[in-house]
Design a protein around this motif. Structure first.
Motif, PDB file in Angstrom:
ATOM      1  N   GLY A   1      -5.968  19.651 -10.018  1.00 45.72           N
ATOM      2  CA  GLY A   1      -5.810  19.201  -8.288  1.00 45.72           C
ATOM      3  C   GLY A   1      -7.422  19.127  -7.787  1.00 45.72           C
ATOM      4  O   GLY A   1      -7.930  20.143  -8.029  1.00 45.72           O
ATOM      5  N   ILE A   2      -7.740  18.098  -6.848  1.00 44.86           N
ATOM      6  CA  ILE A   2      -8.986  18.157  -6.406  1.00 44.86           C
ATOM      7  C   ILE A   2      -8.923  17.916  -4.830  1.00 44.86           C
ATOM      8  O   ILE A   2      -8.243  17.176  -4.269  1.00 44.86           O
ATOM      9  CB  ILE A   2      -9.814  17.051  -7.125  1.00 44.86           C
ATOM     10  CG1 ILE A   2     -10.168  17.007  -8.674  1.00 44.86           C
ATOM     11  CG2 ILE A   2     -11.093  16.759  -6.268  1.00 44.86           C
ATOM     12  CD1 ILE A   2     -10.816  15.845  -9.346  1.00 44.86           C
ATOM     13  N   ASP A   3      -9.740  18.523  -4.219  1.00 47.37           N
ATOM     14  CA  ASP A   3      -9.882  18.603  -2.687  1.00 47.37           C
ATOM     15  C   ASP A   3     -11.380  18.944  -2.422  1.00 47.37           C
ATOM     16  O   ASP A   3     -12.043  19.633  -2.955  1.00 47.37           O
ATOM     17  CB  ASP A   3      -8.858  19.489  -2.122  1.00 47.37           C
ATOM     18  CG  ASP A   3      -8.665  18.976  -0.909  1.00 47.37           C
ATOM     19  OD1 ASP A   3      -7.615  18.052  -0.390  1.00 47.37           O
ATOM     20  OD2 ASP A   3      -9.518  19.228   0.162  1.00 47.37           O
ATOM     21  N   ILE A   4     -11.789  18.349  -1.170  1.00 47.88           N
ATOM     22  CA  ILE A   4     -12.913  18.619  -0.512  1.00 47.88           C
ATOM     23  C   ILE A   4     -13.197  19.888   0.101  1.00 47.88           C
ATOM     24  O   ILE A   4     -14.236  20.296   0.385  1.00 47.88           O
ATOM     25  CB  ILE A   4     -13.565  17.448   0.361  1.00 47.88           C
ATOM     26  CG1 ILE A   4     -15.017  17.337   0.375  1.00 47.88           C
ATOM     27  CG2 ILE A   4     -12.677  17.453   1.643  1.00 47.88           C
ATOM     28  CD1 ILE A   4     -15.553  16.167   1.093  1.00 47.88           C
ATOM     29  N   ASN A   5     -12.165  20.414   0.480  1.00 45.65           N
ATOM     30  CA  ASN A   5     -11.856  21.679   1.262  1.00 45.65           C
ATOM     31  C   ASN A   5     -11.676  23.004   0.562  1.00 45.65           C
ATOM     32  O   ASN A   5     -10.705  23.112   0.113  1.00 45.65           O
ATOM     33  CB  ASN A   5     -10.783  21.558   2.686  1.00 45.65           C
ATOM     34  CG  ASN A   5     -11.051  22.294   3.288  1.00 45.65           C
ATOM     35  OD1 ASN A   5     -10.437  23.580   3.471  1.00 45.65           O
ATOM     36  ND2 ASN A   5     -11.277  22.389   4.578  1.00 45.65           N
ATOM     37  N   SER A   6     -12.582  23.867   0.398  1.00 46.60           N
ATOM     38  CA  SER A   6     -12.500  25.030  -0.371  1.00 46.60           C
ATOM     39  C   SER A   6     -11.280  25.907   0.050  1.00 46.60           C
ATOM     40  O   SER A   6     -10.636  26.877  -0.509  1.00 46.60           O
ATOM     41  CB  SER A   6     -13.731  25.907  -0.270  1.00 46.60           C
ATOM     42  OG  SER A   6     -14.051  26.143   0.914  1.00 46.60           O
ATOM     43  N   ASP A   7     -11.042  26.170   1.482  1.00 44.94           N
ATOM     44  CA  ASP A   7     -10.077  26.799   2.122  1.00 44.94           C
ATOM     45  C   ASP A   7      -8.663  26.422   1.660  1.00 44.94           C
ATOM     46  O   ASP A   7      -7.936  27.325   1.373  1.00 44.94           O
ATOM     47  CB  ASP A   7     -10.157  27.117   3.627  1.00 44.94           C
ATOM     48  CG  ASP A   7     -11.338  27.579   4.160  1.00 44.94           C
ATOM     49  OD1 ASP A   7     -11.935  28.447   3.420  1.00 44.94           O
ATOM     50  OD2 ASP A   7     -11.835  27.400   5.223  1.00 44.94           O
ATOM     51  N   MET A   8      -8.463  25.212   1.751  1.00 46.49           N
ATOM     52  CA  MET A   8      -7.158  24.568   1.326  1.00 46.49           C
ATOM     53  C   MET A   8      -7.069  24.995  -0.411  1.00 46.49           C
ATOM     54  O   MET A   8      -5.795  25.442  -0.866  1.00 46.49           O
ATOM     55  CB  MET A   8      -6.954  22.921   1.420  1.00 46.49           C
ATOM     56  CG  MET A   8      -7.003  22.630   2.794  1.00 46.49           C
ATOM     57  SD  MET A   8      -5.815  23.129   3.756  1.00 46.49           S
ATOM     58  CE  MET A   8      -4.710  21.726   3.537  1.00 46.49           C
ATOM     59  N   LEU A   9      -8.110  24.752  -1.089  1.00 45.83           N
ATOM     60  CA  LEU A   9      -8.032  25.261  -2.618  1.00 45.83           C
ATOM     61  C   LEU A   9      -7.559  26.480  -2.599  1.00 45.83           C
ATOM     62  O   LEU A   9      -6.993  26.941  -3.740  1.00 45.83           O
ATOM     63  CB  LEU A   9      -9.382  24.791  -3.209  1.00 45.83           C
ATOM     64  CG  LEU A   9      -9.533  23.384  -3.296  1.00 45.83           C
ATOM     65  CD1 LEU A   9     -10.884  22.800  -4.027  1.00 45.83           C
ATOM     66  CD2 LEU A   9      -8.475  22.497  -4.296  1.00 45.83           C
ATOM     67  N   ALA A  10      -8.267  27.390  -2.093  1.00 44.75           N
ATOM     68  CA  ALA A  10      -7.928  28.839  -2.260  1.00 44.75           C
ATOM     69  C   ALA A  10      -6.615  29.444  -2.115  1.00 44.75           C
ATOM     70  O   ALA A  10      -5.914  30.114  -2.690  1.00 44.75           O
ATOM     71  CB  ALA A  10      -8.640  29.728  -0.893  1.00 44.75           C
ATOM     72  N   VAL A  11      -5.707  28.515  -1.234  1.00 42.47           N
ATOM     73  CA  VAL A  11      -4.268  28.788  -0.780  1.00 42.47           C
ATOM     74  C   VAL A  11      -3.591  28.342  -2.057  1.00 42.47           C
ATOM     75  O   VAL A  11      -2.946  28.867  -2.807  1.00 42.47           O
ATOM     76  CB  VAL A  11      -3.919  28.022   0.365  1.00 42.47           C
ATOM     77  CG1 VAL A  11      -2.160  28.074   0.484  1.00 42.47           C
ATOM     78  CG2 VAL A  11      -4.470  28.678   1.640  1.00 42.47           C
ATOM     79  N   ALA A  12      -4.129  27.182  -2.697  1.00 43.64           N
ATOM     80  CA  ALA A  12      -3.668  26.229  -3.835  1.00 43.64           C
ATOM     81  C   ALA A  12      -3.597  27.491  -4.967  1.00 43.64           C
ATOM     82  O   ALA A  12      -2.732  27.388  -5.979  1.00 43.64           O
ATOM     83  CB  ALA A  12      -4.096  24.988  -4.106  1.00 43.64           C
ATOM     84  N   ARG A  13      -4.976  27.968  -5.153  1.00 48.50           N
ATOM     85  CA  ARG A  13      -5.082  28.770  -6.348  1.00 48.50           C
ATOM     86  C   ARG A  13      -4.283  29.999  -6.260  1.00 48.50           C
ATOM     87  O   ARG A  13      -3.792  30.422  -7.252  1.00 48.50           O
ATOM     88  CB  ARG A  13      -6.508  29.180  -6.363  1.00 48.50           C
ATOM     89  CG  ARG A  13      -7.643  27.830  -6.939  1.00 48.50           C
ATOM     90  CD  ARG A  13      -8.860  28.611  -7.094  1.00 48.50           C
ATOM     91  NE  ARG A  13      -9.728  27.674  -7.503  1.00 48.50           N
ATOM     92  CZ  ARG A  13     -10.604  26.878  -6.622  1.00 48.50           C
ATOM     93  NH1 ARG A  13     -10.781  27.297  -5.339  1.00 48.50           N
ATOM     94  NH2 ARG A  13     -11.508  25.977  -6.956  1.00 48.50           N
ATOM     95  N   ALA A  14      -3.997  30.458  -5.054  1.00 52.10           N
ATOM     96  CA  ALA A  14      -3.244  31.718  -5.027  1.00 52.10           C
ATOM     97  C   ALA A  14      -1.779  31.403  -5.277  1.00 52.10           C
ATOM     98  O   ALA A  14      -0.911  32.354  -5.993  1.00 52.10           O
ATOM     99  CB  ALA A  14      -3.485  32.303  -3.546  1.00 52.10           C
ATOM    100  N   LEU A  15      -1.402  30.179  -4.921  1.00 53.12           N
ATOM    101  CA  LEU A  15       0.240  29.863  -5.263  1.00 53.12           C
ATOM    102  C   LEU A  15       0.338  29.456  -6.470  1.00 53.12           C
ATOM    103  O   LEU A  15       1.639  29.640  -7.225  1.00 53.12           O
ATOM    104  CB  LEU A  15       0.591  28.837  -4.086  1.00 53.12           C
ATOM    105  CG  LEU A  15       0.412  29.156  -2.912  1.00 53.12           C
ATOM    106  CD1 LEU A  15       0.668  27.885  -1.802  1.00 53.12           C
ATOM    107  CD2 LEU A  15       1.820  29.955  -2.553  1.00 53.12           C
ATOM    108  N   ALA A  16      -0.703  28.918  -7.311  1.00 50.62           N
ATOM    109  CA  ALA A  16      -0.416  28.286  -8.957  1.00 50.62           C
ATOM    110  C   ALA A  16      -1.692  28.452  -9.386  1.00 50.62           C
ATOM    111  O   ALA A  16      -2.353  27.481  -9.625  1.00 50.62           O
ATOM    112  CB  ALA A  16      -0.127  26.663  -8.428  1.00 50.62           C
TER     113      ALA A  16
END
Length: 269
Positions: free
Chosen positions: A71-86
């Motif tokens: 998964g790729i995104d430009i927004n690190s805060d959104m990715l932080a949520v993604a990493r915590a969930l999966a």
């Protein structure tokens, strides 16, 4: 309803996005998209503009923990949520016009759900998607139809425009299916086709959606961008209050329900 980076300047926004928007708004379209792509065991999946990772996470549910999913995104805060969930998914921060891929890395399935309309350089992003896809691989790109076709969001925009002037809402800026198809053909994709999909979406509580949508509209407006933070917060409250009649029009005893339409374009590498 993916939001632009400049709407994400509040510390809790990604959590709000995940809590209030993903399951009622994004997951149903994700499931339809992945069904269209007919995922198979062993497919390598790339989710571009992944946000909190809805597409990648549903793909993992279908393919299993051992699946190769990025998964790729430009927004690190959104990715932080993604990493915590999966945490098993490979989450990478990067730009759609310069995807952070390894040398020679390609995927059997590439998905961009409600992200293409935000890319300043759409042709470059489409070219990157083509390079990331294996020969014969499957692509899916979804973009909301124009909000003139979505009465609920059109009415909310008009309330906000009474305070802010005309708003160009990027979320609905690639509603022309022909333009989306042309973008993919020019990038070298084969078997490009698209269809309009409409469905009723439901929220048990419409208030969080109204607030998040108002935050997005204020942030996307020229007037909103020029405001100090406190003034912006005050205006959000005022617009939310004035939008209550529009919200009530689409609310019954089971909650908020309205029709939403998207383009779904598919292609082969």
């Amino acid at each position: 309803m993916t939001l632009p980076t400049y709407a994400m300047n509040q510390a809790t926004f990604p959590e709000m996005y995940e809590r209030w928007l993903v399951n009622p708004l994004f997951r149903p379209w994700t499931e339809m998209t992945l069904e269209e792509l007919e995922l198979s065991p062993g497919d390598r999946v790339l989710d571009i503009a992944c946000g909190t990772g809805t597409v990648a996470r549903v793909a993992e549910e279908r393919l299993g923990d051992a699946a190769y999913i990025v998964g790729i995104d430009i927004n690190s805060d959104m990715l932080a949520v993604a990493r915590a969930l999966a945490p098993r998914i490979d989450w990478r921060e990067g730009n759609a016009i310069a995807l952070p891929l390894r040398d020679g890395e390609q995927f059997d399935v590439v998905v961009c759900q409600q992200g293409m309309q935000f890319f300043p350089e759409k042709s470059a992003a489409a070219a990157q998607m083509r390079q990331a896809l294996t020969r014969g691989g499957r692509l899916a790109v979804a973009t909301w139809r124009a909000d003139d076709e979505i009465p609920f969001f059109r009415e909310l925009r008009r309330v906000a425009e009474r305070h802010l002037g005309a708003i160009t809402d990027q979320r609905y800026s690639l509603g022309d299916a022909a333009a989306l198809e042309a973008l993919l053909r020019e990038a070298g994709f084969d078997e490009v086709q698209s269809r309009k999909i409409s469905r009723t979406v439901r929220f048990s509580d419409g208030a969080p959606l109204l607030r998040l949508n108002t935050m997005a509209l204020v942030s996307m407006s020229a007037a909103g961008k020029a405001m100090a933070e406190e003034e912006r917060k005050r205006l959000v409250e005022e617009i939310v209050s004035e939008s209550a009649p529009a919200l009530q029009q689409y609310t019954d005893v089971s909650g908020l329900a309205f029709e939403l339409s998207t383009n779904l374009a598919t292609a082969k590498g």
